[in-house]
Design a protein around this motif. Structure first.
Motif, PDB file in Angstrom:
ATOM      1  N   VAL A  22       0.845  -1.202   0.000  1.00  0.00           N
ATOM      2  CA  VAL A  22       0.000   0.000   0.000  1.00  0.00           C
ATOM      3  C   VAL A  22       0.879   1.250   0.000  1.00  0.00           C
ATOM      4  N   GLN A  23       1.928   1.247   0.817  1.00  0.00           N
ATOM      5  CA  GLN A  23       2.836   2.389   0.856  1.00  0.00           C
ATOM      6  C   GLN A  23       3.465   2.636  -0.509  1.00  0.00           C
ATOM      7  N   ARG A  24       3.896   1.568  -1.164  1.00  0.00           N
ATOM      8  CA  ARG A  24       4.543   1.737  -2.476  1.00  0.00           C
ATOM      9  C   ARG A  24       3.569   2.287  -3.509  1.00  0.00           C
ATOM     10  N   GLN A  25       2.320   1.809  -3.473  1.00  0.00           N
ATOM     11  CA  GLN A  25       1.339   2.338  -4.411  1.00  0.00           C
ATOM     12  C   GLN A  25       1.134   3.835  -4.203  1.00  0.00           C
ATOM     13  N   LEU A  26       1.080   4.248  -2.949  1.00  0.00           N
ATOM     14  CA  LEU A  26       0.912   5.668  -2.663  1.00  0.00           C
ATOM     15  C   LEU A  26       2.128   6.474  -3.123  1.00  0.00           C
ATOM     16  N   LYS A  27       3.317   5.925  -2.897  1.00  0.00           N
ATOM     17  CA  LYS A  27       4.530   6.653  -3.295  1.00  0.00           C
ATOM     18  C   LYS A  27       4.643   6.792  -4.801  1.00  0.00           C
ATOM     19  N   ASP A  28       4.007   5.898  -5.545  1.00  0.00           N
ATOM     20  CA  ASP A  28       3.984   6.020  -6.996  1.00  0.00           C
ATOM     21  C   ASP A  28       3.137   7.202  -7.452  1.00  0.00           C
ATOM     22  N   ARG A  33       6.254  12.882  -1.036  1.00  0.00           N
ATOM     23  CA  ARG A  33       5.404  12.605   0.125  1.00  0.00           C
ATOM     24  C   ARG A  33       5.755  11.253   0.740  1.00  0.00           C
ATOM     25  N   GLU A  34       6.972  10.764   0.465  1.00  0.00           N
ATOM     26  CA  GLU A  34       7.376   9.459   0.980  1.00  0.00           C
ATOM     27  C   GLU A  34       7.348   9.415   2.507  1.00  0.00           C
ATOM     28  N   LEU A  64      -4.708  11.009   1.891  1.00  0.00           N
ATOM     29  CA  LEU A  64      -5.528  10.265   2.843  1.00  0.00           C
ATOM     30  C   LEU A  64      -6.666   9.533   2.143  1.00  0.00           C
ATOM     31  N   ASN A  65      -7.281  10.175   1.147  1.00  0.00           N
ATOM     32  CA  ASN A  65      -8.370   9.524   0.425  1.00  0.00           C
ATOM     33  C   ASN A  65      -7.892   8.269  -0.284  1.00  0.00           C
ATOM     34  N   ARG A  66      -6.717   8.347  -0.874  1.00  0.00           N
ATOM     35  CA  ARG A  66      -6.204   7.180  -1.602  1.00  0.00           C
ATOM     36  C   ARG A  66      -5.783   6.079  -0.638  1.00  0.00           C
ATOM     37  N   PHE A  67      -5.212   6.465   0.500  1.00  0.00           N
ATOM     38  CA  PHE A  67      -4.828   5.468   1.495  1.00  0.00           C
ATOM     39  C   PHE A  67      -6.057   4.714   1.998  1.00  0.00           C
ATOM     40  N   LEU A 352      -2.279   0.284 -15.582  1.00  0.00           N
ATOM     41  CA  LEU A 352      -1.199   0.269 -16.568  1.00  0.00           C
ATOM     42  C   LEU A 352      -0.017   1.122 -16.101  1.00  0.00           C
ATOM     43  N   MET A 353      -0.303   2.262 -15.502  1.00  0.00           N
ATOM     44  CA  MET A 353       0.771   3.106 -14.988  1.00  0.00           C
ATOM     45  C   MET A 353       1.551   2.376 -13.897  1.00  0.00           C
ATOM     46  N   ALA A 354       0.831   1.702 -12.991  1.00  0.00           N
ATOM     47  CA  ALA A 354       1.505   0.965 -11.919  1.00  0.00           C
ATOM     48  C   ALA A 354       2.329  -0.195 -12.479  1.00  0.00           C
TER      49      ALA A 354
END
Length: 390
Positions: A22-28, A33-34, A64-67, A352-354
């Motif tokens: 989850v952290q990696r997806q957010l950092k992408d 904001r790491e 926060l919304n994405r998390f 696709l981006m991920a």
């Protein structure tokens, strides 16, 4: 009994890896904001509260919304003003009960039922609002009429443009064990901000007319977070206890204000950092949360000056190390699971981006692993086929 020779059970490691995914997806998706993402992960595992301080437009709400879209937990989000009524946060008066002579609040769908909450401009509330928030944040209870009702709150994330000097607000502010000053993205990363940020804008445009929500499949369960929190008690703190005490004395000698609450819970944050490192034994490198435990904003630089040598001199590892191929393939499985469980055209560009980011990571760090690259290439082809057919 010491935990030095014991490893976490496989199921615990799997939960940690899902949180890291989850952290990696957010950092992408969020540039610069790491650290906010790492602190958010630590906060939910330790059941502590996080305060983000910075101007509007620094992606605090989007983050926060994405998390919360990636975590299967009840959420609540609200912007406070001086005119916010308690009923806007806690629920309306139960009129039927009131007519019977009882004072009760209907809390369904409101803050007292939230597991992860985000309050923007958190210090702007009235005294009535802040008094209720104080009990809710610290004791995990809501005073509903004459009853003290337990609340399931895991983490409260507050956002504010400032840290209050008002003594009346300091008791509430002290409940936020972790603090981070969030600044706009620096000039050298503006190109990256435009690339990633515009991808998010396109995703929002594609969602128009389809409900408007973030079409992400939750990959982490509330039960996973609660289990990881219980596991913190199993971390062996013996190797760092003396160093932790010495560090606290150094901070106090420099005039850093640390309440007894912050001293005790700071040790829990160190244990949480060890857990997220997949270790059952705390080490000095796990002192990094102390960098974000300052009480007043002007103390942040002093805290950094005192704590950072303890990290660098003892070989604290960087959070930006090369990932194991198994972690990359775990991310691939999560993305593929979203493909099979979330059938929405709006999610295809994001997947696709991920996938492309995973492919670049494999080519950069695991160039010889052809099987991993082929798996990702096949997933990309499937995504392109799905997009063409939609």
């Amino acid at each position: 009994m010491s935990n030095r020779s014991i490893s976490w059970p496989r199921e615990v490691v799997d939960k940690i890896k899902r949180l890291k995914a989850v952290q990696r997806q957010l950092k992408d998706f969020f540039v610069n904001r790491e650290l906010a993402i790492d602190l958010l992960a630590l906060a939910v595992v330790c059941r502590e509260h996080l305060l983000l301080i910075g101007p509007p437009g620094t992606a605090k709400t989007d983050l926060l919304n994405r998390f919360t879209a990636l975590v299967d937990a009840k959420t609540f989000h609200y912007l406070l003003t001086r005119f916010t009524e308690p009923s806007e946060l806690f629920g309306p008066l139960d009129l039927a009960k009131f007519q019977e002579g009882a004072f009760r609040i209907q809390t369904a769908g409101m803050l007292p039922e939230a597991e992860i909450a985000f309050l923007d401009e958190v210090f702007q509330g009235s005294s009535a609002v802040l008094n209720s928030l104080l009990a809710l944040a610290n004791e995990r209870v809501f005073h509903n009429g004459s009853k003290r009702e337990p609340v399931p709150l895991i983490t409260l994330v507050g956002a504010s443009n400032f840290l209050p000097d008002d003594p009346g607000l300091r008791a509430f502010a002290d409940r936020f064990m972790l603090r981070l000053q969030v600044a706009p993205v620096t000039d050298d990363k503006l190109d990256q901000l435009l690339d990633v940020g515009y991808d998010l804008e396109r995703e929002r445009m594609e969602r128009v007319g389809s409900g408007g929500g973030t079409n992400l499949m939750a990959t982490l369960k509330k039960g996973d977070l609660l289990d990881l929190h219980k596991r913190i008690a199993e971390v062996d703190m013996t190797p760092v206890k003396d160093s932790y005490i010495a560090l606290l004395r150094d901070l106090r000698a420099e005039g850093v204000e640390l309440s007894d609450r912050r001293v005790v819970r700071g040790l829990k944050l160190v244990a949480g950092a060890a857990l997220l490192r997949e270790s059952m034994v705390a080490q000095p490198e796990d002192f990094w949360p102390l960098l974000h435990m300052w009480t007043r904003a002007e103390e942040a630089e002093t805290v950094n000056t005192v704590v950072m040598p303890h990290l660098t001199e003892r070989g604290a590892v960087s959070m930006s190390h090369v990932r194991d191929i198994d972690d990359i393939l775990t991310d691939l499985d999560i993305i593929q699971n979203q493909r099979t469980t979330v059938r929405s055209e709006a999610t295809i560009p994001g997947r696709l981006m991920a996938l492309n980011k995973l492919r670049r990571e494999v080519l950069r760090d695991h160039r010889d692993n052809e099987s991993a690259r082929l798996r990702i290439d096949e997933a990309i082809r499937e995504g392109l086929t799905q997009m063409e057919a939609s």
